[in-house]
Design a protein around this motif. Structure first.
Motif, PDB file in Angstrom:
ATOM      1  N   HIS A 269      -6.608   7.089   1.215  1.00 23.06           N
ATOM      2  CA  HIS A 269      -7.702   7.608   0.391  1.00 23.06           C
ATOM      3  C   HIS A 269      -8.958   6.757   0.555  1.00 23.06           C
ATOM      4  CE1 HIS A 269     -10.006   8.954  -3.083  1.00 23.06           C
ATOM      5  NE2 HIS A 269      -9.264  10.048  -3.039  1.00 23.06           N
ATOM      6  N   GLN A 270      -8.796   5.447   0.629  1.00 23.88           N
ATOM      7  CA  GLN A 270      -9.953   4.570   0.833  1.00 23.88           C
ATOM      8  C   GLN A 270     -10.608   4.837   2.192  1.00 23.88           C
ATOM      9  OE1 GLN A 270      -8.381   0.619   0.348  1.00 23.88           O
ATOM     10  NE2 GLN A 270      -8.685   0.626  -1.871  1.00 23.88           N
TER      11      GLN A 270
ATOM     12  N   GLY B  36     -11.348   9.211   2.072  1.00 26.06           N
ATOM     13  CA  GLY B  36     -11.958   9.833   0.904  1.00 26.06           C
ATOM     14  C   GLY B  36     -11.175  10.982   0.299  1.00 26.06           C
TER      15      GLY B  36
END
Length: 82
Positions: A31-32, A35
């Motif tokens: 996710h980092q 996104g």
């Protein structure tokens, strides 16, 4: 026509086991980096593949749905309604 193979949760679990990190941590790193969650990414790639096949391949929708791993044309249709 070859069946499209996309990663599933089992592949995710095997990946985390092979690099000795937790699934939660891998999801957080993903996710980092991108996104979106791995599930959202999977759905995005599945939608992209489906649109491409509908646009450029002359197979009936039932065949496309089957090749993408949907259990039925109804499941394929519901995927695009969400």
């Amino acid at each position: 026509m070859k069946k499209v193979i996309l990663l599933d949760s089992r592949a995710c679990s095997r990946s985390t086991n092979s690099v000795a990190i937790s699934k939660h941590y891998m999801v957080r790193l993903f996710h980092q980096a991108f996104g979106i969650s791995p599930i959202q990414y999977h759905q995005l790639m599945l939608a992209h593949a489906a649109r491409h096949m509908i646009q450029f391949i002359d197979d009936p929708l039932t065949v496309i749905a089957e090749n993408l791993g949907f259990s039925s044309i109804h499941a394929f249709s519901r995927f695009f309604k969400t």
